[in-house]
Motif scaffolding. Structure first.
Motif, PDB file in Angstrom:
ATOM      1  N   PRO A 130       0.842  -1.200   0.000  1.00 45.73           N
ATOM      2  CA  PRO A 130       0.000   0.000   0.000  1.00 45.73           C
ATOM      3  C   PRO A 130       0.878   1.252   0.000  1.00 45.73           C
ATOM      4  CG  PRO A 130       0.065  -0.965   2.184  1.00 45.73           C
ATOM      5  CD  PRO A 130       0.815  -1.897   1.286  1.00 45.73           C
ATOM      6  N   PRO A 131       0.371   2.364  -0.506  1.00 48.51           N
ATOM      7  CA  PRO A 131       1.153   3.598  -0.512  1.00 48.51           C
ATOM      8  C   PRO A 131       1.495   4.045   0.909  1.00 48.51           C
ATOM      9  CG  PRO A 131      -0.856   3.830  -1.823  1.00 48.51           C
ATOM     10  CD  PRO A 131      -0.930   2.519  -1.119  1.00 48.51           C
ATOM     11  N   ILE A 132       2.684   4.578   1.078  1.00 46.47           N
ATOM     12  CA  ILE A 132       3.126   5.081   2.373  1.00 46.47           C
ATOM     13  C   ILE A 132       2.696   6.539   2.497  1.00 46.47           C
ATOM     14  CG2 ILE A 132       5.131   5.578   3.823  1.00 46.47           C
ATOM     15  CD1 ILE A 132       4.520   2.570   3.468  1.00 46.47           C
ATOM     16  N   ALA A 133       2.025   6.875   3.606  1.00 44.95           N
ATOM     17  CA  ALA A 133       1.537   8.229   3.827  1.00 44.95           C
ATOM     18  C   ALA A 133       2.472   9.045   4.715  1.00 44.95           C
ATOM     19  CB  ALA A 133       0.145   8.180   4.455  1.00 44.95           C
ATOM     20  N   ASP A 134       3.233   8.371   5.587  1.00 43.81           N
ATOM     21  CA  ASP A 134       4.052   9.075   6.564  1.00 43.81           C
ATOM     22  C   ASP A 134       5.125   8.137   7.074  1.00 43.81           C
ATOM     23  OD1 ASP A 134       4.836  11.129   8.256  1.00 43.81           O
ATOM     24  OD2 ASP A 134       3.255  10.786   9.719  1.00 43.81           O
ATOM     25  N   VAL A 135       6.272   8.673   7.464  1.00 47.27           N
ATOM     26  CA  VAL A 135       7.338   7.879   8.088  1.00 47.27           C
ATOM     27  C   VAL A 135       7.840   8.598   9.331  1.00 47.27           C
ATOM     28  CG1 VAL A 135       8.101   6.726   5.979  1.00 47.27           C
ATOM     29  CG2 VAL A 135       9.147   8.880   6.649  1.00 47.27           C
TER      30      VAL A 135
ATOM     31  N   ARG B  87       3.424   4.734   8.112  1.00 47.57           N
ATOM     32  CA  ARG B  87       1.958   4.672   8.159  1.00 47.57           C
ATOM     33  C   ARG B  87       1.482   4.585   6.719  1.00 47.57           C
ATOM     34  NH1 ARG B  87      -2.072   8.401   7.629  1.00 47.57           N
ATOM     35  NH2 ARG B  87      -0.567  10.110   7.579  1.00 47.57           N
ATOM     36  N   THR B  88       0.650   3.587   6.452  1.00 49.49           N
ATOM     37  CA  THR B  88       0.142   3.404   5.096  1.00 49.49           C
ATOM     38  C   THR B  88      -1.078   4.288   4.873  1.00 49.49           C
ATOM     39  OG1 THR B  88      -1.318   1.572   5.706  1.00 49.49           O
ATOM     40  CG2 THR B  88       0.951   1.007   5.039  1.00 49.49           C
ATOM     41  N   ALA B  89      -1.407   4.511   3.619  1.00 50.72           N
ATOM     42  CA  ALA B  89      -2.553   5.352   3.270  1.00 50.72           C
ATOM     43  C   ALA B  89      -3.864   4.788   3.811  1.00 50.72           C
ATOM     44  CB  ALA B  89      -2.633   5.517   1.754  1.00 50.72           C
ATOM     45  N   ASP B  90      -3.931   3.468   4.024  1.00 51.23           N
ATOM     46  CA  ASP B  90      -5.161   2.872   4.563  1.00 51.23           C
ATOM     47  C   ASP B  90      -5.156   2.789   6.093  1.00 51.23           C
ATOM     48  OD1 ASP B  90      -3.334   0.830   4.874  1.00 51.23           O
ATOM     49  OD2 ASP B  90      -4.486  -0.667   3.768  1.00 51.23           O
ATOM     50  N   GLY B  91      -4.163   3.420   6.757  1.00 49.18           N
ATOM     51  CA  GLY B  91      -4.179   3.531   8.205  1.00 49.18           C
ATOM     52  C   GLY B  91      -3.521   2.402   8.976  1.00 49.18           C
ATOM     53  N   ARG B  92      -2.690   1.610   8.337  1.00 42.35           N
ATOM     54  CA  ARG B  92      -1.929   0.586   9.049  1.00 42.35           C
ATOM     55  C   ARG B  92      -0.542   1.133   9.358  1.00 42.35           C
ATOM     56  NH1 ARG B  92      -2.279  -4.639   5.530  1.00 42.35           N
ATOM     57  NH2 ARG B  92      -2.018  -3.129   3.872  1.00 42.35           N
ATOM     58  N   VAL B  93       0.170   0.470  10.277  1.00 41.63           N
ATOM     59  CA  VAL B  93       1.518   0.894  10.637  1.00 41.63           C
ATOM     60  C   VAL B  93       2.451  -0.305  10.553  1.00 41.63           C
ATOM     61  CG1 VAL B  93       2.994   1.875  12.446  1.00 41.63           C
ATOM     62  CG2 VAL B  93       0.641   2.690  12.178  1.00 41.63           C
ATOM     63  N   VAL B  94       3.574  -0.108   9.868  1.00 41.86           N
ATOM     64  CA  VAL B  94       4.598  -1.143   9.773  1.00 41.86           C
ATOM     65  C   VAL B  94       5.909  -0.572  10.280  1.00 41.86           C
ATOM     66  CG1 VAL B  94       3.502  -2.369   7.857  1.00 41.86           C
ATOM     67  CG2 VAL B  94       5.165  -0.572   7.378  1.00 41.86           C
TER      68      VAL B  94
ATOM     69  N   ARG C  54     -12.096  -2.835  19.125  1.00 47.29           N
ATOM     70  CA  ARG C  54     -12.957  -2.925  17.954  1.00 47.29           C
ATOM     71  C   ARG C  54     -13.915  -1.755  17.980  1.00 47.29           C
ATOM     72  NH1 ARG C  54      -9.558  -5.538  15.916  1.00 47.29           N
ATOM     73  NH2 ARG C  54      -9.455  -7.766  15.871  1.00 47.29           N
ATOM     74  N   PRO C  55     -14.257  -1.149  16.881  1.00 49.85           N
ATOM     75  CA  PRO C  55     -13.672  -1.433  15.582  1.00 49.85           C
ATOM     76  C   PRO C  55     -12.198  -1.058  15.589  1.00 49.85           C
ATOM     77  CG  PRO C  55     -14.958   0.572  15.467  1.00 49.85           C
ATOM     78  CD  PRO C  55     -15.166  -0.007  16.838  1.00 49.85           C
ATOM     79  N   ARG C  56     -11.434  -1.642  14.682  1.00 49.50           N
ATOM     80  CA  ARG C  56      -9.990  -1.497  14.677  1.00 49.50           C
ATOM     81  C   ARG C  56      -9.543  -0.044  14.556  1.00 49.50           C
ATOM     82  NH1 ARG C  56      -5.150  -1.513  12.489  1.00 49.50           N
ATOM     83  NH2 ARG C  56      -3.689  -3.195  12.571  1.00 49.50           N
ATOM     84  N   GLY C  57     -10.213   0.747  13.778  1.00 46.73           N
ATOM     85  CA  GLY C  57      -9.787   2.123  13.566  1.00 46.73           C
ATOM     86  C   GLY C  57      -8.616   2.193  12.601  1.00 46.73           C
ATOM     87  N   ARG C  58      -8.149   3.424  12.372  1.00 47.21           N
ATOM     88  CA  ARG C  58      -7.026   3.591  11.458  1.00 47.21           C
ATOM     89  C   ARG C  58      -6.024   4.571  12.059  1.00 47.21           C
ATOM     90  NH1 ARG C  58      -6.822   7.827   7.939  1.00 47.21           N
ATOM     91  NH2 ARG C  58      -8.356   9.438   8.295  1.00 47.21           N
TER      92      ARG C  58
ATOM     93  N   GLU D 251      -7.634   6.707  15.072  1.00 44.13           N
ATOM     94  CA  GLU D 251      -8.950   7.335  15.001  1.00 44.13           C
ATOM     95  C   GLU D 251      -9.988   6.238  14.823  1.00 44.13           C
ATOM     96  OE1 GLU D 251     -10.112   9.697  11.375  1.00 44.13           O
ATOM     97  OE2 GLU D 251      -9.553  11.301  12.768  1.00 44.13           O
ATOM     98  N   ARG D 252     -11.021   6.265  15.667  1.00 42.46           N
ATOM     99  CA  ARG D 252     -12.115   5.301  15.564  1.00 42.46           C
ATOM    100  C   ARG D 252     -13.400   6.059  15.258  1.00 42.46           C
ATOM    101  NH1 ARG D 252     -10.155   0.377  17.600  1.00 42.46           N
ATOM    102  NH2 ARG D 252      -8.466   0.609  19.077  1.00 42.46           N
ATOM    103  N   GLU D 253     -14.328   5.367  14.589  1.00 43.61           N
ATOM    104  CA  GLU D 253     -15.567   6.035  14.174  1.00 43.61           C
ATOM    105  C   GLU D 253     -16.745   5.796  15.101  1.00 43.61           C
ATOM    106  OE1 GLU D 253     -16.332   5.022  10.129  1.00 43.61           O
ATOM    107  OE2 GLU D 253     -14.431   5.830   9.453  1.00 43.61           O
ATOM    108  N   ASP D 254     -16.827   4.669  15.746  1.00 39.31           N
ATOM    109  CA  ASP D 254     -18.000   4.366  16.561  1.00 39.31           C
ATOM    110  C   ASP D 254     -17.571   3.775  17.895  1.00 39.31           C
ATOM    111  OD1 ASP D 254     -20.621   4.097  17.320  1.00 39.31           O
ATOM    112  OD2 ASP D 254     -20.846   2.140  16.352  1.00 39.31           O
TER     113      ASP D 254
END
Length: 176
Positions: free
Chosen positions: A9-14, A24-31, A64-68, A84-87
């Motif tokens: 996935p595209p990298i959004a931040d390092v 941090r990936t564009a879909d909100g995961r962290v590696v 849960r939910p996992r959030g991003r 960030e979580r939505e609910d």
């Protein structure tokens, strides 16, 4: 725990620590890559036989939910992830790694935190917006930053109000 990403996935931040890197990936995961000697990549037990990762491993948080992930920060041998979580609409800040100076911000001085742990003082805060008639999350945003043994974050509880500043960790040279 963790694991290699299946796709690229595209990298959004390092963010770079003393001997590790977070992305941090564009879909909100962290590696992460690099040293995990103090569990700064959240992959297990301090002093384990695997102290270095040359292949990306995913940092995972609970709930849960996992959030991003919306922000990452690396300082010294410590990692921070803002989720960030939505609910419900909340923001949570997680940390792992070296914590002997109180660097983790969890209120516990531990030699090494092996997996991401929520920082209660910065997480799950909400305010009531009278104009919208609903509760909104108090945001840390991009203000979280860290040095080798200390960290700082600001939160604005109500828009257009002064920020609440939080500083923690080492203070041998008056850095907080």
């Amino acid at each position: 725990r963790g694991g290699v990403l299946e796709a690229d996935p595209p990298i959004a931040d390092v963010a770079c620590g003393a001997s590790h890197l977070l992305a941090r990936t564009a879909d909100g995961r962290v590696v992460g890559l690099g040293s995990d000697k103090w569990c700064q990549l959240g992959q297990g037990v301090p002093g384990s036989s695997i102290e270095h990762h040359s292949v990306p491993v995913e940092l995972e948080w609970t709930g849960r939910p996992r959030g991003r992930a919306v922000h990452i920060c690396a300082g010294g041998d410590t990692s921070f992830v803002t989720v960030e979580r939505e609910d419900p609409d909340v923001e949570q800040v997680y940390t792992c790694g070296f914590g002997s100076y109180g660097t983790l911000g969890t209120g516990v001085r531990t030699h090494a935190q092996p997996s991401l742990m929520k920082i209660p003082l910065l997480s799950d805060k909400r305010y009531y917006d009278e104009v919208l008639g609903s509760h909104k999350a108090v945001r840390t945003g991009l203000s979280l930053t860290a040095g080798a043994g200390h960290a700082v974050a600001a939160q604005v509880p109500i828009p257009e109000m002064p920020a609440d500043w939080f500083c923690w960790g080492a203070n041998a040279l008056a850095q907080r």
